[in-house]
Design an enzyme around this catalytic site. Structure first.
Site, PDB file in Angstrom:
ATOM      1  N   GLU A  45       0.859  -1.190   0.000  1.00 46.44           N
ATOM      2  CA  GLU A  45       0.000   0.000   0.000  1.00 46.44           C
ATOM      3  C   GLU A  45       0.893   1.237   0.000  1.00 46.44           C
ATOM      4  O   GLU A  45       1.789   1.359   0.832  1.00 46.44           O
ATOM      5  CB  GLU A  45      -0.921  -0.023   1.229  1.00 46.44           C
ATOM      6  CG  GLU A  45      -1.635   1.283   1.545  1.00 46.44           C
ATOM      7  CD  GLU A  45      -2.489   1.835   0.399  1.00 46.44           C
ATOM      8  OE1 GLU A  45      -3.309   1.088  -0.157  1.00 46.44           O
ATOM      9  OE2 GLU A  45      -2.312   3.022   0.052  1.00 46.44           O
ATOM     10  N   ARG A 198     -19.858  16.153  -0.618  1.00 43.17           N
ATOM     11  CA  ARG A 198     -20.138  15.295   0.535  1.00 43.17           C
ATOM     12  C   ARG A 198     -20.220  16.143   1.796  1.00 43.17           C
ATOM     13  O   ARG A 198     -19.363  16.982   2.054  1.00 43.17           O
ATOM     14  CB  ARG A 198     -19.040  14.257   0.703  1.00 43.17           C
ATOM     15  CG  ARG A 198     -19.413  13.197   1.721  1.00 43.17           C
ATOM     16  CD  ARG A 198     -18.203  12.452   2.182  1.00 43.17           C
ATOM     17  NE  ARG A 198     -17.349  13.300   2.978  1.00 43.17           N
ATOM     18  CZ  ARG A 198     -16.027  13.168   3.061  1.00 43.17           C
ATOM     19  NH1 ARG A 198     -15.412  12.253   2.372  1.00 43.17           N
ATOM     20  NH2 ARG A 198     -15.319  13.966   3.822  1.00 43.17           N
ATOM     21  N   ASP A 315     -12.064  -1.144  -8.377  1.00 45.87           N
ATOM     22  CA  ASP A 315     -12.164   0.041  -9.234  1.00 45.87           C
ATOM     23  C   ASP A 315     -11.121   0.065 -10.348  1.00 45.87           C
ATOM     24  O   ASP A 315     -11.320   0.720 -11.364  1.00 45.87           O
ATOM     25  CB  ASP A 315     -12.005   1.319  -8.388  1.00 45.87           C
ATOM     26  CG  ASP A 315     -13.326   1.783  -7.780  1.00 45.87           C
ATOM     27  OD1 ASP A 315     -14.319   1.037  -7.870  1.00 45.87           O
ATOM     28  OD2 ASP A 315     -13.359   2.897  -7.218  1.00 45.87           O
TER      29      ASP A 315
HETATM   30  C1  FAD Z   1     -19.639   9.229  -3.590  1.00 42.04           C
HETATM   31  C2  FAD Z   1     -19.391   7.768  -3.607  1.00 42.04           C
HETATM   32  C3  FAD Z   1     -20.268   6.955  -2.925  1.00 42.04           C
HETATM   33  C4  FAD Z   1     -20.089   5.572  -2.953  1.00 42.04           C
HETATM   34  N1  FAD Z   1     -20.998   4.803  -2.312  1.00 42.04           N
HETATM   35  C5  FAD Z   1     -20.882   3.463  -2.390  1.00 42.04           C
HETATM   36  C6  FAD Z   1     -21.857   2.629  -1.758  1.00 42.04           C
HETATM   37  O1  FAD Z   1     -22.806   3.115  -1.130  1.00 42.04           O
HETATM   38  N2  FAD Z   1     -21.721   1.271  -1.853  1.00 42.04           N
HETATM   39  C7  FAD Z   1     -20.679   0.699  -2.546  1.00 42.04           C
HETATM   40  O2  FAD Z   1     -20.618  -0.543  -2.622  1.00 42.04           O
HETATM   41  N3  FAD Z   1     -19.724   1.485  -3.156  1.00 42.04           N
HETATM   42  C8  FAD Z   1     -19.801   2.835  -3.093  1.00 42.04           C
HETATM   43  N4  FAD Z   1     -18.864   3.616  -3.690  1.00 42.04           N
HETATM   44  C9  FAD Z   1     -17.747   2.997  -4.431  1.00 42.04           C
HETATM   45  C10 FAD Z   1     -16.587   2.530  -3.579  1.00 42.04           C
HETATM   46  O3  FAD Z   1     -16.164   3.510  -2.658  1.00 42.04           O
HETATM   47  C11 FAD Z   1     -15.409   2.111  -4.470  1.00 42.04           C
HETATM   48  O4  FAD Z   1     -15.893   1.405  -5.583  1.00 42.04           O
HETATM   49  C12 FAD Z   1     -14.459   1.197  -3.706  1.00 42.04           C
HETATM   50  O5  FAD Z   1     -13.999   1.837  -2.541  1.00 42.04           O
HETATM   51  C13 FAD Z   1     -13.253   0.797  -4.575  1.00 42.04           C
HETATM   52  O6  FAD Z   1     -12.337   0.045  -3.809  1.00 42.04           O
HETATM   53  P1  FAD Z   1     -10.938  -0.391  -4.418  1.00 42.04           P
HETATM   54  O7  FAD Z   1     -10.269  -1.188  -3.343  1.00 42.04           O
HETATM   55  O8  FAD Z   1     -11.107  -1.011  -5.742  1.00 42.04           O
HETATM   56  O9  FAD Z   1     -10.128   0.965  -4.688  1.00 42.04           O
HETATM   57  P2  FAD Z   1      -9.615   2.085  -3.681  1.00 42.04           P
HETATM   58  O10 FAD Z   1     -10.487   2.213  -2.506  1.00 42.04           O
HETATM   59  O11 FAD Z   1      -9.375   3.297  -4.511  1.00 42.04           O
HETATM   60  O12 FAD Z   1      -8.204   1.533  -3.149  1.00 42.04           O
HETATM   61  C14 FAD Z   1      -7.030   1.543  -3.932  1.00 42.04           C
HETATM   62  C15 FAD Z   1      -5.826   1.488  -2.984  1.00 42.04           C
HETATM   63  O13 FAD Z   1      -4.647   1.281  -3.751  1.00 42.04           O
HETATM   64  C16 FAD Z   1      -3.611   2.129  -3.273  1.00 42.04           C
HETATM   65  N5  FAD Z   1      -2.683   2.317  -4.396  1.00 42.04           N
HETATM   66  C17 FAD Z   1      -2.942   2.928  -5.574  1.00 42.04           C
HETATM   67  N6  FAD Z   1      -1.868   2.862  -6.387  1.00 42.04           N
HETATM   68  C18 FAD Z   1      -0.910   2.181  -5.702  1.00 42.04           C
HETATM   69  C19 FAD Z   1       0.429   1.778  -6.019  1.00 42.04           C
HETATM   70  N7  FAD Z   1       0.981   2.027  -7.215  1.00 42.04           N
HETATM   71  N8  FAD Z   1       1.142   1.103  -5.087  1.00 42.04           N
HETATM   72  C20 FAD Z   1       0.588   0.795  -3.873  1.00 42.04           C
HETATM   73  N9  FAD Z   1      -0.684   1.159  -3.524  1.00 42.04           N
HETATM   74  C21 FAD Z   1      -1.416   1.835  -4.429  1.00 42.04           C
HETATM   75  C22 FAD Z   1      -4.353   3.385  -2.848  1.00 42.04           C
HETATM   76  O14 FAD Z   1      -3.595   4.153  -1.936  1.00 42.04           O
HETATM   77  C23 FAD Z   1      -5.611   2.793  -2.214  1.00 42.04           C
HETATM   78  O15 FAD Z   1      -5.417   2.502  -0.857  1.00 42.04           O
HETATM   79  C24 FAD Z   1     -18.996   4.998  -3.670  1.00 42.04           C
HETATM   80  C25 FAD Z   1     -18.093   5.823  -4.332  1.00 42.04           C
HETATM   81  C26 FAD Z   1     -18.291   7.195  -4.316  1.00 42.04           C
HETATM   82  C27 FAD Z   1     -17.331   8.060  -5.069  1.00 42.04           C
END
Ligand code: FAD
Length: 436
Positions: A45, A198, A315
């Site tokens: 991370e 927000r 994502d």
């Molecule tokens: C306004 C809003 C409301 C939402 N409401 C909901 C909801 O009600 N229900 C729901 O299910 N979803 C909701 N979502 C969606 C949800 O928040 C995201 O889809 C989800 O958090 C994505 O998770 P992730 O782990 O894929 O990515 P992220 O949470 O973006 O995590 C990526 C991680 O990778 C790390 N990283 C990035 N690049 C590197 C690198 N090169 N080396 C090491 N680490 C790295 C980052 O620091 C981060 O910690 C909402 C989103 C928004 C914008």
């Protein structure tokens, strides 16, 4: 609570799994893998520490099913608000146009709908991952990747060798960019033309006003629809705080993408000045120094999420608009499924086969969910006039259960709910991966 016992993976003690990113997707994958006996799971991370970011997040029945499988659901429920229903309303007069009973969804699909602070959800997954043996390396930015042998280059630390790499590095994924470049494709997120504000209000700020007190007391998620914008709000933190997220079509303004961008309260209030008094009262209470606004971006469906021993997840693979509350849910499902398929292989040379199986199980579903959210955004934001009147009638009819009426708000559409909430993705993965 101890997670359910699962059959141990044949390669549990030998397969080394790297996960890039400790967001909800990366942590879900880590929990799923450790639960199945993988003992070499390392998350890299980039952040120096894991901080509580974000606000409220809805946990829909399909996500509850996954969290239950991870053994974190009961713990999470302690900080959650269990929603009884939603309420879709007209912006100008606060009139309810439609509703979905989450209690009846629970009867249909076996799991509730609740809302939590994203920080609580993240912490529950992080604690479980670490408790089960995941190694978490913070301050570890993955700056390069070898797709053939799954090794990762960590900034300032050199190359680390693994057998599989799960790229859970979020919407701005650099690994996706590298993967697409290898296929001669251009990695471009799309500006949806939408941005979000927000606001989080403390209970004490709302208690003085009986109308607002009722909002924070009622276990109801409200959606106010207006031209070019809508608002979603609900109580979080066991009714101690109230979460409000708006989405609005932006003009030419240059709004950054990150969730921490400070916003102008006056501009927000002006944007929603035609909304009913109850909404304006809420916005008047917004603490100016905590108000944030950011641009909402998505990605077009990718050709593939897999390249050799590397898989995209969450994502990074399928960034979505938030309108059907499925971004984190899909990331959680991805994590549970990738763990299930990797637990079936008996030889490291079959890693790519397992990853392709993960993609077969996940991609159509996740791309479809992204599209449902996009369609919903379009439908929610129509200007006042004939199209809006027709939409409102359809929402009302669909909510009254009139057969063959599809709900323009896919959050409340029965067929969409059945497809989203009705599938046990882990059971499906067990069946599919039995053939690996
Ligand atoms: C306004 C809003 C409301 C939402 N409401 C909901 C909801 O009600 N229900 C729901 O299910 N979803 C909701 N979502 C969606 C949800 O928040 C995201 O889809 C989800 O958090 C994505 O998770 P992730 O782990 O894929 O990515 P992220 O949470 O973006 O995590 C990526 C991680 O990778 C790390 N990283 C990035 N690049 C590197 C690198 N090169 N080396 C090491 N680490 C790295 C980052 O620091 C981060 O910690 C909402 C989103 C928004 C914008």
């Amino acid at each position: 609570m101890a997670p359910p016992l699962l059959p141990r993976a044949p390669l549990g003690s030998s397969l080394s799994v790297a996960i890039c990113g400790a967001g909800i997707g990366g942590l879900a994958a880590a929990v799923g893998l450790c639960q199945r006996g993988f003992s070499h799971v390392t998350i890299y991370e980039s952040a120096p520490e894991i901080a509580e970011v974000g606000a409220g997040i809805q946990v829909a029945p399909n996500f509850c099913r996954v969290l239950d499988g991870f053994g974190v659901l009961e713990e999470l429920k302690k900080q959650a608000v269990r929603l009884e229903r939603n309420s879709v309303r007209r912006y100008a007069n606060n009139k309810e146009l439609g509703r979905t009973s989450f209690a009846s969804l629970e009867e249909r699909f076996g799991f509730p709908t609740f809302v939590v602070h994203r920080g609580d959800l993240h912490k529950a997954l992080l604690n479980k991952a670490v408790e089960l043996g995941t190694t978490l390396r913070t301050n570890s930015f993955v700056e390069d990747v070898n797709f053939e042998d799954a090794s990762v280059k960590i900034k300032g630390q050199g190359w680390k060798k693994h057998d599989v790499l799960i790229a859970a590095d979020g919407i701005k994924s650099q690994i996706r960019g590298k993967m697409m470049a290898r296929r001669g494709e251009v990695d471009e997120t799309i500006d949806t033309g939408e941005a979000a504000y927000r606001v989080i209000l403390n209970r004490s700020a709302m208690e003085e006003d009986p109308e607002l007190k009722q909002l924070i007391d009622d276990p109801v998620a409200i959606r106010w629809m207006g031209p070019d914008a809508h608002i979603v709000s609900y109580p979080i933190k066991a009714h101690k705080a109230y979460n409000i997220v708006t989405t609005h079509i932006t003009g030419a303004e240059d709004i950054p993408e990150d969730w921490t961008n400070k916003a102008s309260k006056a501009t927000m209030q002006a944007r929603f000045s035609a909304y009913a008094p109850i909404v304006r009262k809420l916005f008047a209470l917004a603490p100016s120094d905590e108000l944030v606004e950011w641009k909402l971006r998505i990605h077009l469906p990718l050709t593939s999420w897999i390249d050799n021993r590397v898989a995209l997840l969450g994502d990074s693979a399928h960034a979505t608009l938030p309108h059907i509350a499925q971004g984190a849910a899909m990331a959680g499902e991805d994590g549970a499924v990738i763990a299930a398929v990797l637990s079936k292989i008996t030889d490291k040379k079959d890693v790519n086969k397992a990853l392709l199986s993960y993609e077969r199980l996940r991609k159509t579903r996740a791309d479809w969910a992204v599209e449902q959210a996009r369609i919903t955004g379009h439908n929610l934001h129509v200007p006042d006039g004939p199209e809006q009147i027709a939409r409102d009638e359809m929402i009302a009819k669909a909510s009254q259960g009139v057969k063959s009426t599809s709900n323009p708000d896919k959050w409340g559409d029965k067929d969409v709910q059945a497809r989203l909430y009705g599938l046990d993705v882990v059971a499906q993965a067990q069946q599919e991966s039995a053939r690996l």
